[in-house]
Design a protein around this motif. Structure first.
Motif, PDB file in Angstrom:
ATOM      1  N   TYR A  52     -30.285  43.850  50.199  1.00  0.00           N
ATOM      2  CA  TYR A  52     -30.733  42.481  50.406  1.00  0.00           C
ATOM      3  C   TYR A  52     -31.423  42.277  51.750  1.00  0.00           C
ATOM      4  O   TYR A  52     -31.760  41.156  52.117  1.00  0.00           O
ATOM      5  CB  TYR A  52     -29.546  41.525  50.283  1.00  0.00           C
ATOM      6  N   VAL A  53     -31.627  43.361  52.476  1.00  0.00           N
ATOM      7  CA  VAL A  53     -32.323  43.267  53.755  1.00  0.00           C
ATOM      8  C   VAL A  53     -33.819  43.210  53.501  1.00  0.00           C
ATOM      9  O   VAL A  53     -34.373  44.075  52.820  1.00  0.00           O
ATOM     10  CB  VAL A  53     -31.994  44.468  54.665  1.00  0.00           C
ATOM     11  N   THR A 100     -26.005  45.558  59.703  1.00  0.00           N
ATOM     12  CA  THR A 100     -26.854  45.762  58.527  1.00  0.00           C
ATOM     13  C   THR A 100     -28.182  45.022  58.663  1.00  0.00           C
ATOM     14  O   THR A 100     -29.248  45.557  58.329  1.00  0.00           O
ATOM     15  CB  THR A 100     -26.133  45.294  57.255  1.00  0.00           C
ATOM     16  N   PHE A 101     -28.109  43.780  59.175  1.00  0.00           N
ATOM     17  CA  PHE A 101     -29.317  42.956  59.275  1.00  0.00           C
ATOM     18  C   PHE A 101     -29.968  42.997  60.657  1.00  0.00           C
ATOM     19  O   PHE A 101     -31.028  42.411  60.857  1.00  0.00           O
ATOM     20  CB  PHE A 101     -28.981  41.509  58.905  1.00  0.00           C
ATOM     21  N   ILE A 159     -19.456  47.246  52.053  1.00  0.00           N
ATOM     22  CA  ILE A 159     -20.280  46.047  52.138  1.00  0.00           C
ATOM     23  C   ILE A 159     -21.656  46.340  52.711  1.00  0.00           C
ATOM     24  O   ILE A 159     -22.658  45.741  52.295  1.00  0.00           O
ATOM     25  CB  ILE A 159     -19.571  44.953  52.972  1.00  0.00           C
ATOM     26  N   SER A 160     -21.740  47.296  53.648  1.00  0.00           N
ATOM     27  CA  SER A 160     -23.044  47.636  54.222  1.00  0.00           C
ATOM     28  C   SER A 160     -23.965  48.222  53.157  1.00  0.00           C
ATOM     29  O   SER A 160     -25.160  47.938  53.124  1.00  0.00           O
ATOM     30  CB  SER A 160     -22.867  48.638  55.369  1.00  0.00           C
ATOM     31  N   GLU A 161     -23.391  49.026  52.268  1.00  0.00           N
ATOM     32  CA  GLU A 161     -24.173  49.626  51.181  1.00  0.00           C
ATOM     33  C   GLU A 161     -24.678  48.553  50.224  1.00  0.00           C
ATOM     34  O   GLU A 161     -25.827  48.597  49.769  1.00  0.00           O
ATOM     35  CB  GLU A 161     -23.310  50.638  50.435  1.00  0.00           C
ATOM     36  N   ILE A 162     -23.821  47.580  49.926  1.00  0.00           N
ATOM     37  CA  ILE A 162     -24.213  46.487  49.029  1.00  0.00           C
ATOM     38  C   ILE A 162     -25.316  45.652  49.647  1.00  0.00           C
ATOM     39  O   ILE A 162     -26.353  45.384  49.036  1.00  0.00           O
ATOM     40  CB  ILE A 162     -23.005  45.592  48.698  1.00  0.00           C
ATOM     41  N   PHE A 196     -32.080  32.014  59.251  1.00  0.00           N
ATOM     42  CA  PHE A 196     -31.071  32.138  58.203  1.00  0.00           C
ATOM     43  C   PHE A 196     -31.353  33.235  57.173  1.00  0.00           C
ATOM     44  O   PHE A 196     -31.008  33.070  56.001  1.00  0.00           O
ATOM     45  CB  PHE A 196     -30.891  30.803  57.490  1.00  0.00           C
ATOM     46  N   PRO A 197     -31.969  34.361  57.553  1.00  0.00           N
ATOM     47  CA  PRO A 197     -32.146  35.423  56.559  1.00  0.00           C
ATOM     48  C   PRO A 197     -30.820  35.981  56.084  1.00  0.00           C
ATOM     49  O   PRO A 197     -30.686  36.424  54.946  1.00  0.00           O
ATOM     50  CB  PRO A 197     -32.969  36.480  57.308  1.00  0.00           C
TER      51      PRO A 197
END
Length: 230
Positions: A225-226, A38-39, A218-221, A9-10
């Motif tokens: 958080y990665v 992104t993740f 959204i990818s930039e935002i 759940f990351p």
């Protein structure tokens, strides 16, 4: 704080944090493919995270329409704040019946973090302000109460993101200080009164001024958080 213990759940943890910190605003679309890229995870993993966030009221997941950050209505906002008053009143009453020494130590350590990032890191300041209330609930020792407070504080973050007017976080910091002093004195009546006043202040500062900011990718935002693989 409040990270899920399951390695699968990351994405949930990161999305939840981005919503609570108001990086992802109410109404923002959450495309599974972009989040997965992104993740570096599958769309199935992303979908599982979105389903969980939907159950918590942070995401609106619609069949054949995809997911977006939940958009609370004004009616829901008032109802959530009313329920929060009930929950946090119970927290105050329980804490004041306990040995307050270890409680105060934890709260003052958290308050020091709030003070450290005040007017320095707005994003972290927002998160720490909410986590203060979740910490209060956790210190009661009741997992059920802590879970309820955790969820409702998170939903209040959505309300603040949608309706909040600009204000100084110092107001909240001063009020947190007063709450700690009342708990340290073991004065439940004063603690409840301070919490009631504080939450009304949060509500008054939150409502009503819909914010229409420019849309960010959204990818930039989410790139912020990665968590790097170890």
């Amino acid at each position: 704080m409040y990270k899920s213990s399951t390695r699968s759940f990351p994405v949930y943890d990161s999305l939840r944090q981005a919503i609570i910190e108001q990086a992802l605003k109410p109404g923002v679309k959450l495309p599974e493919d972009s989040i997965g890229e992104t993740f570096g995870v599958s769309r199935t993993t992303v979908r599982n995270a979105l389903v969980r966030l939907d159950a918590e009221g942070l995401v609106d997941l619609q069949p054949n329409r995809g997911a977006s950050v939940a958009v609370p209505t004004i009616e829901e906002a008032y109802d959530i704040f009313e329920m929060r008053q009930c929950l946090e009143r119970e927290v105050m009453q329980r804490l004041c019946k306990m040995d307050t020494k270890p409680i105060i130590k934890s709260l003052k350590a958290h308050l020091a973090q709030e003070r450290k990032y005040l007017d320095v890191d707005t994003t972290r300041s927002i998160r720490l302000a909410g986590e203060f209330h979740i910490l209060l609930a956790e210190l009661t020792g009741s997992k059920i109460l802590a879970n309820y407070v955790n969820e409702i504080v998170s939903r209040c973050s959505l309300i603040l993101a949608r309706f909040a007017q600009a204000h100084s976080a110092k107001c909240g910091l001063d009020e947190h200080t007063e709450i700690i002093a009342a708990i340290e004195a073991g004065d439940a009546e004063r603690a409840v009164s301070h919490m009631h006043h504080h939450l009304h202040g949060v509500q008054d500062r939150a409502l009503l001024n819909p914010d229409e900011e420019g849309k960010n990718d959204i990818s930039e935002i989410l790139a912020r958080y990665v968590t790097p693989s170890t």
